[in-house]
Scaffold this active site. Structure first.
Site, mmCIF file in Angstrom:
data_model
loop_
_atom_site.group_PDB
_atom_site.id
_atom_site.type_symbol
_atom_site.label_atom_id
_atom_site.label_comp_id
_atom_site.label_asym_id
_atom_site.label_seq_id
_atom_site.Cartn_x
_atom_site.Cartn_y
_atom_site.Cartn_z
ATOM 1 N N LYS A 275 0.779 -1.195 0.015
ATOM 2 C CA LYS A 275 -0.111 -0.063 -0.023
ATOM 3 C C LYS A 275 0.788 1.236 -0.086
ATOM 4 O O LYS A 275 0.603 2.307 -0.652
ATOM 5 C CB LYS A 275 -0.825 -0.019 1.140
ATOM 6 N N THR B 231 3.876 1.578 -0.928
ATOM 7 C CA THR B 231 4.526 1.386 -2.352
ATOM 8 C C THR B 231 3.817 2.146 -3.518
ATOM 9 O O THR B 231 4.202 2.812 -4.356
ATOM 10 C CB THR B 231 4.896 0.147 -2.547
ATOM 11 N N ARG C 81 2.406 8.293 6.645
ATOM 12 C CA ARG C 81 2.661 8.188 7.984
ATOM 13 C C ARG C 81 4.315 7.931 8.327
ATOM 14 O O ARG C 81 4.949 7.293 7.461
ATOM 15 C CB ARG C 81 1.967 6.833 8.773
ATOM 16 N N LYS D 158 6.936 -6.539 10.362
ATOM 17 C CA LYS D 158 6.255 -6.130 9.294
ATOM 18 C C LYS D 158 7.189 -5.270 8.310
ATOM 19 O O LYS D 158 6.687 -5.200 7.115
ATOM 20 C CB LYS D 158 5.108 -4.919 9.826
ATOM 21 N N ALA E 290 -3.037 1.382 12.975
ATOM 22 C CA ALA E 290 -4.520 1.230 12.584
ATOM 23 C C ALA E 290 -5.240 0.380 13.097
ATOM 24 O O ALA E 290 -6.549 0.350 13.132
ATOM 25 C CB ALA E 290 -4.408 1.050 11.049
ATOM 26 N N PHE F 207 -3.325 -0.764 7.077
ATOM 27 C CA PHE F 207 -3.960 -1.806 7.071
ATOM 28 C C PHE F 207 -5.146 -1.740 5.946
ATOM 29 O O PHE F 207 -5.058 -1.145 4.849
ATOM 30 C CB PHE F 207 -4.606 -2.384 8.212
ATOM 31 N N PHE G 217 3.169 -8.361 -8.534
ATOM 32 C CA PHE G 217 4.372 -9.066 -8.145
ATOM 33 C C PHE G 217 5.260 -9.917 -9.145
ATOM 34 O O PHE G 217 4.411 -10.435 -10.315
ATOM 35 C CB PHE G 217 3.935 -9.902 -6.949
ATOM 36 N N TRP H 90 6.575 -0.671 -7.908
ATOM 37 C CA TRP H 90 7.812 -1.261 -7.381
ATOM 38 C C TRP H 90 9.050 -1.484 -8.409
ATOM 39 O O TRP H 90 10.116 -1.248 -7.890
ATOM 40 C CB TRP H 90 7.407 -2.720 -6.649
#
Length: 562
Positions: A77, A79, A100, A111, A279, A307, A387, A415
């Site tokens: 998210k 990214t 954030r 994480k 979150a 999240f 991906f 990415w």
């Protein structure tokens, strides 16, 4: 057989990127040298004077990025947030990214950081993921200063008649440390204070973090700090920071932390990074000050909520967006094929194998988040965050599923390709915002009861059949209504991994109940926290923490930071 490609790590890409002096980035958004305070060559804070001047400026359009329920496979998210901002800049749009600040807990845990990834990152990545400009340390200090002042007040005679059994303010540290969840303090005799049970929260779960992120300026920060509940007296009446008369001291400790931080992406798009409440425990959004400032400095702001949409986006739209200056124009819902396959029942070690049927099954999770965003009457677009193991058949399957439901969708490859990989998404976002404007509305009225607001969230956003309240929670609801707190929004503390309060129920579970075990009043932040499941305000480290891979080379450069 599909061959696995070899890619550089995020830290390698970040360290090889060429940054421009932050003064150059500031000038791109019409900030002069007097408008910023330098933290070295590549970081700065926007001054309070400039923030006050910006309040009269025209407000730009805010794009909110959210996601499906996260899995260990990752959604990317942050990214996509960075890549979308870079893509809008490539389309010659005046854009700022608002994100954030990462917490050291997940950074050194499991994480990872929160600076994006690949060629869609904010820089200097290692600074941002570690100590940055010291904001989280200032919040930690203010939190613990308040704890010390409470204990000293009791030790010095307890004029406020604080019942030490009912002190609700905890100490904090910005690390995952399960050993600190429950502790005993004040041992060693009369000179060492009053013995009592205590506990630690992770800093990003401190109400001071939530207060800082919802405050609009320093004066508003001080008034919010004064309203924070710290304990109850022997007659069970709430006691606030204002009663202790230390809101001024706490504001002094936060006088620099309240100023938003200016940095840049790999492609030199301006980024404002400020604040970072969890979150699943708090409201999961960067600061109102940062988002509002970005919207005054640019025509478009790309921001994110933590999240999945059941947590971060719901809280952004029902809590943060009560401030009209940060209401979004559109929502981007990020999904990866890997995560959808996990929601479709595939084990993590089997995600590289093509599995179209699992994507069809996992699509139910994405569809629920889409249905949730629709209830706020906002336009949306799904971003397929590609991906390297994704096959063409899998991508075609998800695109077809979206097209059959008339869901706007864009393949995103930020990415690997940076802004170039997000142009399709950026163009769809712009097209949807140019169409007839929809009338955004909140999910519930603040005048509704606490029970009604929670039931609305659980049934409308999670898909729960009903909500159950423990006897403790029922008593607290009555007390909170009596104290005059009943008209505040609700901040649900729930697992991020499932739409339910059971982290093992993936996909789109049905027929489940949400159990609210207790409430926590965050009156300074301006919401009531409803605790469900086994969500804790102090996480623990995994068996193999990310910290085991971290080091520094002979030149002082970070190693192993993702």
């Amino acid at each position: 057989m599909q061959q696995k490609m070899t890619y550089k790590s995020d830290i390698e890409i970040a360290q090889q990127a060429e940054m421009k002096p932050i003064l150059h980035i500031a000038k791109k958004i019409n900030l002069s040298e007097e408008d910023i305070e330098l933290y070295g060559k590549y970081k700065a804070k926007i001054t309070s004077e400039k923030l006050n001047q910006l309040k009269s400026h025209k407000t730009g359009k805010i794009i909110l990025v959210t996601a499906i329920n996260p899995t260990p496979a990752g959604e990317g998210k942050s990214t996509v947030t960075v890549g979308l901002g870079d893509a809008l800049q490539k389309l010659n749009k005046n854009v700022i990214i608002a994100m954030r600040e990462p917490s050291l807990g997940p950074t050194m845990g499991i994480k990872g950081g929160a600076a994006g990834g690949g060629y869609a990152q904010v820089l200097p990545m290692e600074d941002i993921n570690l100590h940055f400009t010291g904001d989280l340390h200032a919040i930690t200090t203010a939190n613990n200063a308040l704890a010390a002042l409470i204990d000293n007040h009791i030790h010095q005679g307890n004029e406020l008649n604080i019942d030490q059994r009912r002190i609700v303010w905890k100490r904090a540290v910005d690390l995952n440390d399960r050993a600190l969840r429950k502790v005993i303090i004040g041992l060693g005799g009369p000179l060492q204070g009053i013995p009592r049970e205590e506990g630690f929260d992770i800093t990003v779960a401190s109400e001071i973090m939530a207060v800082l992120c919802l405050a609009t300026d320093a004066e508003n920060l001080k008034s919010r700090l004064a309203r924070m509940i710290i304990a109850y007296d022997f007659n069970k009446n709430p006691i606030t920071v204002g009663d202790l008369k230390v809101e001024g001291a706490l504001t002094l400790l936060l006088k620099d932390a309240i100023k938003p931080n200016l940095v840049q992406t790999i492609e030199h798009t301006p980024a404002i990074i400020h604040g970072g409440p969890f979150a699943n425990i708090a409201h999961g959004c960067n600061s109102v000050i940062a988002t509002a400032a970005a919207s005054k400095l640019a025509d478009y702001v790309v921001t994110e909520a933590g999240f999945g949409a059941d947590l971060g986006a719901e809280k952004y739209l029902n809590i943060k967006a009560r401030n009209k200056e940060v209401q979004p124009e559109i929502v981007v819902i990020v999904a990866t094929l890997r995560a959808l396959k996990m929601h479709g029942g595939v084990a993590k070690n089997e995600l590289a194998a093509e599995n179209v049927e699992a994507i069809k099954k996992g699509f139910a999770n994405l569809k629920k988040h889409i249905d949730s965003i629709k209830q706020f009457n906002l336009p949306f677009v799904v971003a397929i965050n590609r991906f390297y193991t994704d096959t063409d058949d899998e991508i075609n399957c998800l695109e077809k599923l979206c097209n059959q439901e008339n869901i706007p969708v864009a393949l995103t490859e930020v990415w690997e390709k940076g802004g170039d990989g997000g142009v399709e998404l950026a163009e769809k976002v712009l097209d949807l915002m140019d169409e007839k404007k929809q009338s955004f509305h909140h999910l519930y009225d603040l005048e509704a009861t606490i029970e009604s607001k929670i039931t609305t969230i659980a049934q409308s956003i999670y898909g729960a059949s009903k909500v159950e309240f423990t006897s403790k929670a029922k008593k607290q609801m009555l007390d909170f209504e009596r104290y005059g707190w009943g008209n505040l929004p609700i901040c649900m503390a729930k697992t991020q991994y499932s739409l339910s309060d059971n982290p093992s129920l993936l996909g789109r579970p049905e027929g489940f109940s949400i159990v609210v075990r207790e409430f926590k009043p965050s009156i300074g932040a301006g919401f009531i926290v409803a605790l469900t499941g086994d969500v804790m305000t102090m996480p623990g480290l995994p068996k193999q923490p990310a910290a085991l891979n971290m080091d520094v080379d002979g030149e002082g450069k970070a190693i192993g930071l993702f």
